[in-house]
Design an enzyme around this catalytic site. Structure first.
Site, PDB file in Angstrom:
ATOM      1  N   GLU A   1       5.208   0.457  -5.182  1.00  0.00           N
ATOM      2  CA  GLU A   1       5.998  -0.375  -4.265  1.00  0.00           C
ATOM      3  C   GLU A   1       5.754  -1.854  -4.519  1.00  0.00           C
ATOM      4  O   GLU A   1       6.672  -2.672  -4.480  1.00  0.00           O
ATOM      5  CB  GLU A   1       5.638  -0.035  -2.822  1.00  0.00           C
ATOM      6  CG  GLU A   1       6.392  -0.837  -1.779  1.00  0.00           C
ATOM      7  CD  GLU A   1       6.082  -0.381  -0.375  1.00  0.00           C
ATOM      8  OE1 GLU A   1       6.913  -0.643   0.521  1.00  0.00           O
ATOM      9  OE2 GLU A   1       5.023   0.244  -0.155  1.00  0.00           O
TER      10      GLU A   1
ATOM     11  N   GLU B   1       7.099   7.305   6.877  1.00  0.00           N
ATOM     12  CA  GLU B   1       8.353   6.561   6.724  1.00  0.00           C
ATOM     13  C   GLU B   1       9.378   7.481   6.080  1.00  0.00           C
ATOM     14  O   GLU B   1      10.137   8.144   6.761  1.00  0.00           O
ATOM     15  CB  GLU B   1       8.104   5.294   5.899  1.00  0.00           C
ATOM     16  CG  GLU B   1       9.260   4.326   5.894  1.00  0.00           C
ATOM     17  CD  GLU B   1       8.864   2.988   5.302  1.00  0.00           C
ATOM     18  OE1 GLU B   1       9.771   2.210   4.995  1.00  0.00           O
ATOM     19  OE2 GLU B   1       7.661   2.711   5.147  1.00  0.00           O
TER      20      GLU B   1
END
Length: 875
Positions: free
Chosen positions: A745, A468
């Site tokens: 996260e 990502e």
């Protein structure tokens, strides 16, 4: 004694090859307490010949003052020094600082992109990158040499066998079709010797330009399929002649020892394929092939606004683990972003494989969170007595590295320093520090710092390890205040914000991430979303607030305005943004692992709250920029949205339609509650919700940066401390108690039993939820700006939570500001330092605010609620 420091230019640490023809000038002054600048004088010498002085200019300004002479031409340099006055007393002149312009006009460029000419499989990760080179002769004494260099892909340049510069992953990631960055290097010393035969060459790598980007298999060749160097070496001789060596059809190319390289997958290198001396004049390149030239509009080549990526630290492993399966893993003790450097001896053909990951599970390297990123580096030895290698064109997020094929004792190699992690990020200047009496909170702050470093690799990314690593707009929007305290991000983020404007759709939609890459689900086509799109308004404002640079507002004003005008159209006459796709309070801990947008707080409440907040800040931008009509229009619009929000989402008695922490936090901190009584009731309800949740976090991306301030503003400071200090999941300190060294996260990226969260989005290095650090700086330590660029400062510590001390320091545009407070023998002892050129207000519990000027000041107040006294002395 009054001493001005050497001037600085725009936001550059090193002003070589800059893109501003009339760079604004700043300086810091060291002076006795109470000294105030009344005037300054600048002396500018252009290209070592014509000297101009401004004469005395009556002004207290010392930050980003206007360039006082004609604009610089391409390649032109200037030497600048400053002196300052207080009253009739002048300082001495500062030391000289030098600024040099880059190539400011497209017509300055003659270089063309040059790369390998062999056939490749375009949609492959196995394309072997080229080396490119040329030889040249000098015809006299070289007194100046400048290399202007960029690439389609990534590059590292060598001249006569020596590396040029120490930057990495250059030219970085921009919206390449519109803005391709080039760097300028002073290579005079490399060419100043007696030899007149030279060579220049470059390593190339796929990087962001043509390498695989994105998830679910990703995409290749998003910006082009060629891999090419763009280099222009300009030589100036003692007699004034100028010669240029530029990439053209005369250059030669060959595959090098890099077999494959990619940002996600890692690098494969076979040292047996090295070309010894390939970047020296003596090298015979007769069996190399001609290059293929590609096209590049020189109008798209731009000078950098911030520093490049560099290695900023080396980390030595803390141990070697033998796993249940018998694998050997080195533990760095710190989750970081970079790569390993190895020194190894062995036979030709021996192959060392390095696999990296952030965590272990069941005692083994755990790579599932990496998804399709292989994160593997492979080195095949040439058989020399001692070989040293570090990948060039990849980067990993990792704490653990499994090493196989090591020829010898791995533990002994680690002990001998033969395996070291090298940390890479944009080489920003550190500007902020925090410390306290609570070691868990200190580790939390250190985790924020490490996550910022790891995700500021040319652009502000979400995560540094999986497939990502893109510039999510919402992440930096909520984190920008923290980032701007810890580091000087002004140059890096002002450049990235220009790409935000480039990628913005014609209707004003701001992409979810910048630069834009396609996605196979959800994110394509691009749709407008609150929190993320608001980066166009709120992040330029944060940079202005922290640096005092209204130029950033001017550069981004059209983008910010387009965003608010779009949201205004979407909301319609009722001023409620209550339809369409939204991420809302993303990653609310109550949301299912695979549906992180399914938050407790109504996503349209979040959207309308942000509509009001961003519109208010657009009005402030307009006011700063002298856009009087716009300021009035957007101020009125913001008021209308606030009223609409209150009518739609506020209930009687201070409750809200979404009875959730994020809803109250938004309403309180964004000023959306119309009267004080209702606001007080909402604050009490927020504190009650926190207590009902047993002080555990119940907020996601939208609420987490705000909940502590909402509690503080509404009189529940003790609850804010309870929330900060809660160790059970979900909380800020839960990861710390689990041994985290970066911000996660998810609140539960790792479960208490040591298992990793099953969600496919499970990064252990994500800075967004670390935005609480801004509250630590402003409230716990008590250091905040009250005027743009910290020209006025508020020192307002609010002790609690059993803290007995805290401190913060920030290198403001004027100099170092700091506060240090301690509770000693029933008294709160406070020391503040106010930099020259600023003033400050010191506001201590139970005491009237005190205004102070530059210098060091100490205060003491009794730390009993009903017996507060104030004593102050100035140093």
């Amino acid at each position: 004694m009054v001493t001005p420091a050497p001037p600085r230019f725009e936001h550059h640490r090193t002003a070589l090859g800059i893109g501003e023809a009339s760079p604004r000038i700043s300086w810091k002054t060291t002076a006795p307490a109470g000294w105030r600048q009344d005037a300054y004088e600048l002396e500018v010498t252009l290209d070592g010949t014509a000297t101009t002085t401004t004469g005395r200019i009556a002004s207290p300004d010392s930050v980003l003052v206007p360039w006082p002479v004609r604009p610089l031409a391409s390649r032109e340099s200037a030497s600048v020094r400053v002196r300052v006055w207080s009253g009739d007393d002048a300082s001495g002149w500062s030391d000289i600082a030098t600024v040099e312009a880059g190539l400011l006009s497209p017509t300055d460029w003659v270089a063309r992109p040059a790369g390998g000419a062999w056939a490749e499989i375009a949609d492959s990760d196995d394309r072997r990158p080229a080396l490119v080179r040329t030889s040249f002769a000098t015809s006299g004494a070289v007194v100046s040499a400048r290399l202007y260099v960029s690439a389609h892909g990534l590059y590292e340049v060598e001249i006569d066998g020596s590396r040029v510069g120490n930057d990495a992953l250059s030219p970085g990631w921009t919206v390449y079709g519109s803005r391709l960055r080039y760097y300028t290097h002073d290579v005079t010393e490399l060419l100043a010797g007696p030899a007149n035969e030279h060579a220049i060459g470059a390593w190339l790598g796929d990087g962001w330009y043509r390498g695989r980007l994105g998830w679910r298999g990703g995409f290749r060749n998003l910006f082009g399929s060629d891999l090419s160097l763009i280099a222009q070496l300009e030589l100036t001789y003692a007699d004034g002649r100028v010669e240029t060596v530029a990439t053209d059809e005369s250059w030669r190319a060959h595959v090098g020892p890099i077999i494959r390289t990619g940002l996600y997958d890692g690098e494969i290198y076979d040292a047996r394929d090295e070309h010894t001396g390939w970047s020296t004049a003596a090298f015979d390149d007769s069996d190399w092939s001609a290059v293929r030239l590609s096209d590049r509009d020189p109008a798209t080549l731009v000078a950098p606004e911030g520093p490049p990526v560099r290695c900023t630290q080396e980390v030595v492993p803390v141990g070697v683990i033998t796993t249940p399966s018998g694998a050997q893993i080195i533990d760095l003790g710190q989750n970081l972003v970079g790569r390993l450097r190895i020194r190894v001896s062995g036979a030709a053909g021996d192959t060392v494989t390095i696999r990296t990951a952030e965590v272990l599970q069941d005692g083994e390297l755990y790579t599932r969170p990496l998804r399709d990123a292989k994160s593997t580096d492979v080195y095949t030895l040439a058989g020399r007595e001692r070989e040293e290698w570090e990948p060039r064109f990849t980067i990993h997020g990792f704490r653990f590295a499994e090493i196989t094929g090591w020829p010898g004792d791995l533990a002994a190699a680690v002990a001998a320093g033969d395996i070291v992690a090298r940390v890479y990020h944009t080489d920003m200047e550190r500007t902020g520090w925090f410390d306290s009496s609570n070691p868990l909170v200190n580790r939390l702050h250190e985790n924020v710092l490490w996550s910022m470093r790891g995700n500021f690799v040319d652009i502000p990314t979400d995560c540094p390890q999986r497939d990502e690593r893109v510039g999510w707009t919402g992440d930096i929007q909520v984190f920008a205040p923290t980032a701007a305290f810890l580091y000087d991000v002004s140059g890096m983020l002002s450049s990235w914000l220009k790409d935000v404007a480039v990628e913005q759709l014609p209707d004003g939609t701001v992409p979810w991430y910048v630069p834009v890459i396609p996605a196979k689900k959800m994110w394509t086509p691009i749709r407008p979303g609150a929190v993320w799109g608001d980066v166009a308004v709120l992040t330029p404002w944060v940079l202005y607030e922290r640096t005092g640079d209204s130029g950033i507002l001017a550069a981004q004003y059209a983008s910010a305005k387009a965003w608010i005008d779009l949201v205004d159209r979407l909301a319609g006459d009722d001023h409620l943004w209550n339809d369409g796709f939204q991420l809302g309070d993303w990653l609310d801990p109550a949301a299912p692992p695979q549906d992180p947008a399914d938050a407790t707080t109504d996503k349209y409440l979040v959207a309308t709250a942000y509509f009001a907040w961003s519109t208010l800040h657009l009005a402030k931008m307009a006011e700063v920029l002298g856009q009087v009509d716009d300021a009035a229009h957007y101020s009125a619009l913001a008021a209308a949205v606030r009223a609409a929000f209150a009518d739609e989402y506020l209930l009687a008695g201070g409750t809200m339609t979404s009875d959730a922490q994020t809803a109250y936090s938004l309403a309180i901190t964004f000023g959306l509650i119309p009267d004080a009584d209702t606001g007080a009731a909402a604050g009490r309800r927020l504190a009650a919700l926190v207590a009902e949740a047993q002080n555990r976090i119940a907020t996601g991306f939208a609420g987490t940066p705000l909940v502590s301030d909402a509690l503080t503003q509404s009189g529940s400071l003790a609850t804010a401390y309870d929330l900060l200090l809660e160790p059970e999941c979900p909380s800020w300190l839960y990861p710390v108690t689990q041994g985290a060294t970066t911000i996660w996260e998810r609140w539960d990226s790792q479960r208490p039993d040591g298992s990793v969260n099953p969600g496919t989005m499970t990064s252990f290095n994500h800075y967004a939820l670390g935005a609480v650090a801004d509250w630590l700086h402003r409230v716990v330590a008590g250091l905040a700006p009250t005027a743009p660029g910290y020209r006025s400062i508020l020192f307002r510590p609010q002790p609690g939570g059993g803290f007995t001390s805290a401190s913060a320091a920030h290198e403001t545009p004027y100099g170092r500001a700091s506060i240090d407070w301690r509770i000693v023998d029933g008294r709160l002892e406070v020391t503040v330092v106010v930099p020259t050129g600023t003033d400050a207000v010191v506001e201590l519990p139970g005491s009237a605010p005190v205004t102070v000027q530059n210098g060091e000041h100490t205060f003491s107040v009794a730390w009993e609620a009903d017996a507060l006294t104030l004593n102050e002395s100035q140093g």
